[in-house]
Design an enzyme around this catalytic site. Structure first.
Site, PDB file in Angstrom:
ATOM      1  N   LYS A 115       4.596  41.545  -5.765  1.00 22.44           N
ATOM      2  CA  LYS A 115       3.553  41.493  -6.789  1.00 22.44           C
ATOM      3  C   LYS A 115       2.971  42.860  -7.073  1.00 22.44           C
ATOM      4  O   LYS A 115       2.556  43.147  -8.195  1.00 22.44           O
ATOM      5  CB  LYS A 115       2.438  40.513  -6.381  1.00 22.44           C
ATOM      6  CG  LYS A 115       2.842  39.068  -6.527  1.00 22.44           C
ATOM      7  CD  LYS A 115       1.649  38.146  -6.615  1.00 22.44           C
ATOM      8  CE  LYS A 115       2.092  36.697  -6.707  1.00 22.44           C
ATOM      9  NZ  LYS A 115       0.975  35.750  -6.609  1.00 22.44           N
ATOM     10  N   LYS A 197      15.864  29.525  -8.311  1.00 26.66           N
ATOM     11  CA  LYS A 197      15.026  28.341  -8.452  1.00 26.66           C
ATOM     12  C   LYS A 197      14.274  28.327  -9.784  1.00 26.66           C
ATOM     13  O   LYS A 197      13.886  29.382 -10.280  1.00 26.66           O
ATOM     14  CB  LYS A 197      13.988  28.357  -7.306  1.00 26.66           C
ATOM     15  CG  LYS A 197      13.841  27.048  -6.563  1.00 26.66           C
ATOM     16  CD  LYS A 197      12.905  27.201  -5.388  1.00 26.66           C
ATOM     17  CE  LYS A 197      11.560  26.585  -5.686  1.00 26.66           C
ATOM     18  NZ  LYS A 197      10.647  26.592  -4.558  1.00 26.66           N
ATOM     19  N   LYS A 200       7.639  28.430 -12.250  1.00 30.59           N
ATOM     20  CA  LYS A 200       6.700  28.404 -13.361  1.00 30.59           C
ATOM     21  C   LYS A 200       6.286  29.790 -13.816  1.00 30.59           C
ATOM     22  O   LYS A 200       5.703  29.949 -14.885  1.00 30.59           O
ATOM     23  CB  LYS A 200       5.498  27.497 -13.065  1.00 30.59           C
ATOM     24  CG  LYS A 200       4.517  27.922 -12.013  1.00 30.59           C
ATOM     25  CD  LYS A 200       3.818  26.656 -11.508  1.00 30.59           C
ATOM     26  CE  LYS A 200       2.315  26.755 -11.386  1.00 30.59           C
ATOM     27  NZ  LYS A 200       1.829  27.792 -10.495  1.00 30.59           N
TER      28      LYS A 200
END
Ligand code: TRP
Length: 333
Positions: A115, A197, A200
């Site tokens: 991040k 995967k 979202k």
């Protein structure tokens, strides 16, 4: 909450849209746990602000998560579904636990490294201490089991380390939680990149199906889904796209994968993808209708938020009071 049941805790950030992957991999299974366990599902708005959020969007996204949880079948009278920011004990315990967590441990977190690369202009200390807030979420409720995906495993490990360290000094204050590995539940992969995967936070919207996507959007995303060149509907490691579509089909219809392979034995990929799209649309339709109904029922939702917030506060404060006492904060008189 009855005392004889184990406690399950999970959190979801109100950022991005809940996907079919979240639904089939997690939410749908949680509905089967609500009688056997005491479950808390926290909408972690405090975690969400570790990256910049638009206030109106954050508020809306938080409410959307709540509605979609309920619409997916999580009974808000059996499960404590609540907003993290409504229970101040999360922030309070987080401060305490920050003092029992080492910079070195936090520096090793892969999510922090990722991040901080992604948001290089905003590497704030909240992003760094994010796992401590997550540990506080879990430990406040004396949680036994935490359903987590691979990406959160490291955070659960540090939670356990913090709990054991604290207990080592002060006695048994926290239950040391374990990962809950679901026996059922499909792992849904990205439609355009089936080797990863469905997530979202994916920027490519063709990779994900949002629970609230309109039928026409769902159909067009499935029609564009990546397959392979041999035009055979068969489940196999070397056919990740087709296998993903088969397991989605199986998960939404209840038809087994071998049965589905038979059903599509002589069907081209085009028609196969259309059938998968239609099955998903049919599965999501009632859920979307329930969300639309909830949207009209502000008083009901508000009462859920209030009652569940109170329940969470009550439980969390019990642990927080114990912690304050152990570390030597003066008693409140
Ligand atoms: N960090 C989790 C995620 O991004 C969300 C989360 C916050 C969580 N607190 C939690 C998950 C506690 C499980 C338990 O997915």
């Amino acid at each position: 909450m009855s005392d004889d049941k184990k406690i399950i805790f999970s959190g979801m950030q109100p950022s991005g849209l809940i996907t079919l992957g979240n639904y089939l991999g997690a939410l749908n299974n949680w509905t089967k746990l609500q009688d056997e366990y005491n479950c808390l599902y926290c909408i972690v708005d405090m975690h969400a602000i570790t990256v910049r959020q638009n206030p109106a969007q954050l508020r809306k996204a938080s409410r959307d998560v709540l509605m979609q949880y309920i619409a997916s079948g999580l009974d808000p009278e059996k499960n404590i579904i609540y907003y993290q920011s409504h229970v101040s004990a999360h922030a309070e315990l987080s401060w305490v636990l920050n003092c029992y967590t080492y910079m070195g441990e936090l520096s090793r977190m892969t999510q922090f490294k990722e991040k901080s690369q992604k948001h290089a202009d905003n590497i704030n200390s909240g992003l760094f201490t994010y796992p401590v807030l997550m540990a506080s979420d879990i430990l406040l409720y004396q949680t036994d089991l935490v359903p987590v995906g691979e990406d959160q495993r490291q955070h659960l490990e540090i939670t356990r380390d913090i709990a054991m360290r604290f207990n080592g000094i002060y006695g048994d204050v926290f239950k040391v939680p374990e990962a809950y590995i679901s026996k059922v539940g499909a792992k849904v992969m990205a439609l355009q990149q089936p080797e990863k995967k469905m997530s979202k936070s994916d920027e490519n919207k063709n990779n994900t199906i949002a629970l609230m996507d309109e039928p026409s959007i769902i159909m067009s995303k499935f029609k564009k889904a990546v397959t392979d060149s041999d035009n055979e509907v068969r489940f196999s490691d070397d056919k990740p796209g087709v296998s993903n579509l088969l397991s989605i089909y199986s998960a939404v219809t209840g038809i087994t994968i071998p049965e589905a392979e038979k059903e599509f034995a002589n069907v081209g990929y085009g028609n196969f993808k259309t059938s998968v799209g239609e099955a998903v649309v049919a599965r999501l339709e009632p859920l979307q209708k329930r969300v639309a109904d909830l949207e009209k029922n502000k008083d009901y939702l508000d009462s859920i938020i209030k009652i569940n917030g109170e329940k969470a506060n009550h439980l969390a404060n019990k642990t927080l009071r114990k912690v304050h006492k152990k570390i030597g904060f003066p008693p409140r008189v």
